[in-house]
Design a protein around this motif. Structure first.
Motif, PDB file in Angstrom:
ATOM      1  N   ARG A 116       0.847  -1.194   0.000  1.00 46.43           N
ATOM      2  CA  ARG A 116       0.000   0.000   0.000  1.00 46.43           C
ATOM      3  C   ARG A 116       0.876   1.235   0.000  1.00 46.43           C
ATOM      4  O   ARG A 116       2.031   1.191   0.431  1.00 46.43           O
ATOM      5  CB  ARG A 116      -0.882   0.037   1.257  1.00 46.43           C
ATOM      6  CG  ARG A 116      -2.042  -0.940   1.249  1.00 46.43           C
ATOM      7  CD  ARG A 116      -2.808  -0.874   2.544  1.00 46.43           C
ATOM      8  NE  ARG A 116      -3.174   0.501   2.867  1.00 46.43           N
ATOM      9  CZ  ARG A 116      -3.602   0.896   4.066  1.00 46.43           C
ATOM     10  NH1 ARG A 116      -3.703   0.022   5.047  1.00 46.43           N
ATOM     11  NH2 ARG A 116      -3.940   2.143   4.278  1.00 46.43           N
ATOM     12  N   GLU A 117       0.318   2.343  -0.481  1.00 41.59           N
ATOM     13  CA  GLU A 117       1.023   3.622  -0.382  1.00 41.59           C
ATOM     14  C   GLU A 117       0.430   4.410   0.786  1.00 41.59           C
ATOM     15  O   GLU A 117      -0.783   4.603   0.873  1.00 41.59           O
ATOM     16  CB  GLU A 117       0.907   4.429  -1.666  1.00 41.59           C
ATOM     17  CG  GLU A 117       1.716   5.721  -1.617  1.00 41.59           C
ATOM     18  CD  GLU A 117       1.745   6.456  -2.937  1.00 41.59           C
ATOM     19  OE1 GLU A 117       1.527   7.687  -2.928  1.00 41.59           O
ATOM     20  OE2 GLU A 117       1.962   5.808  -3.979  1.00 41.59           O
ATOM     21  N   ILE A 118       1.287   4.851   1.692  1.00 45.42           N
ATOM     22  CA  ILE A 118       0.862   5.607   2.863  1.00 45.42           C
ATOM     23  C   ILE A 118       1.769   6.826   3.004  1.00 45.42           C
ATOM     24  O   ILE A 118       2.998   6.690   3.000  1.00 45.42           O
ATOM     25  CB  ILE A 118       0.940   4.749   4.147  1.00 45.42           C
ATOM     26  CG1 ILE A 118       0.065   3.492   4.012  1.00 45.42           C
ATOM     27  CG2 ILE A 118       0.512   5.559   5.371  1.00 45.42           C
ATOM     28  CD1 ILE A 118       0.256   2.493   5.141  1.00 45.42           C
ATOM     29  N   ALA A 119       1.174   8.006   3.103  1.00 46.77           N
ATOM     30  CA  ALA A 119       1.925   9.264   3.261  1.00 46.77           C
ATOM     31  C   ALA A 119       3.001   9.432   2.186  1.00 46.77           C
ATOM     32  O   ALA A 119       4.074   9.978   2.456  1.00 46.77           O
ATOM     33  CB  ALA A 119       2.542   9.333   4.661  1.00 46.77           C
ATOM     34  N   GLY A 120       2.715   8.945   0.985  1.00 47.88           N
ATOM     35  CA  GLY A 120       3.643   9.125  -0.127  1.00 47.88           C
ATOM     36  C   GLY A 120       4.706   8.064  -0.246  1.00 47.88           C
ATOM     37  O   GLY A 120       5.593   8.171  -1.098  1.00 47.88           O
ATOM     38  N   TYR A 121       4.637   7.004   0.572  1.00 48.41           N
ATOM     39  CA  TYR A 121       5.651   5.955   0.546  1.00 48.41           C
ATOM     40  C   TYR A 121       5.023   4.589   0.293  1.00 48.41           C
ATOM     41  O   TYR A 121       3.948   4.281   0.814  1.00 48.41           O
ATOM     42  CB  TYR A 121       6.425   5.916   1.868  1.00 48.41           C
ATOM     43  CG  TYR A 121       7.376   7.067   2.028  1.00 48.41           C
ATOM     44  CD1 TYR A 121       8.693   6.981   1.566  1.00 48.41           C
ATOM     45  CD2 TYR A 121       6.953   8.259   2.604  1.00 48.41           C
ATOM     46  CE1 TYR A 121       9.559   8.053   1.689  1.00 48.41           C
ATOM     47  CE2 TYR A 121       7.818   9.334   2.736  1.00 48.41           C
ATOM     48  CZ  TYR A 121       9.123   9.225   2.275  1.00 48.41           C
ATOM     49  OH  TYR A 121       9.971  10.288   2.398  1.00 48.41           O
TER      50      TYR A 121
END
Length: 211
Positions: A116-121
């Protein structure tokens, strides 16, 4: 030190890097039964600070706030608790620090296939299993490697920075903590100063206050 670089920009950099400074803001979602008992727990938050061998965790539950000042070099922890304006300070010495570290030293993380992508990462899911058999989910990015792996001993065996994770509460339920912003600009040394206005008590006295 990665001065001036702030994560979450329009074009995140995916190259793996070791970081010494960071300020990560998280939102905290409490278990449903906890919110039913105390609605003020809604919109709780957490901030994780890193700076070299020092780290700080702010847990804001609205009705009660905790600050943990962790010094991995000196192997000490200062816990600050603000409960409706009643402010307490508890010091954990090297012996207590080592006992707490041992509690998490055997935590194992098993990678899963989910990404998953979270806060741009980009983050990979892992399942953490503690020594007592308790399990919890975590999503972590391998793009950011903490210089100080003891910044948060819960994740000392994780291969990156956790940007979403579960915390098991006393009832056995889990609250979810999700990053909303990652800032890699330099963290001021003053963030780790012990503030005034707190009454120093022992860990046993704190347990009695918590009930």
């Amino acid at each position: 030190m990665l001065a001036g670089f702030i994560a979450g920009s329009a074009s995140p950099l995916w190259a793996q890097r070791t970081i010494s400074d960071a300020r990560i803001s998280y939102k905290v979602e409490m278990p449903a039964e906890q919110l039913q008992m105390e609605a003020m727990f809604a919109n709780s938050s957490m901030i994780q600070y890193l700076r070299g061998h020092q780290s700080r965790i702010d847990m804001n539950f609205n009705v009660v706030n905790y600050i943990y000042l962790i010094n991995a070099q000196e192997e000490t922890v200062v816990t600050l608790m603000d409960n409706h304006g009643d402010k307490y300070l508890i010091r954990t010495d090297k012996k207590g620090y080592e006992q707490d570290t041992k509690k998490y030293s055997n935590t194992q993380f098993t990678d899963q296939t989910e990404i998953r992508e979270i806060a741009g990462y980009k983050c990979r899911k892992a399942i953490g299993k503690m020594e007592d058999g308790t399990t919890f989910d975590v999503y972590y990015t391998m793009d950011l490697i903490p210089e100080n792996k003891y910044y948060n001993r819960r994740f000392m065996n994780l291969k990156g920075i956790p940007l979403e994770f579960e915390i098991v509460v006393k009832s056995g339920s889990k609250m979810k903590v999700t990053a909303t912003k990652v800032d890699l600009s330099p963290v001021p040394a003053s963030i780790f100063d012990v503030p005034k206005g707190y009454r120093e008590i022992t860990a046993d006295e704190l347990k009695k206050i918590r009930g």
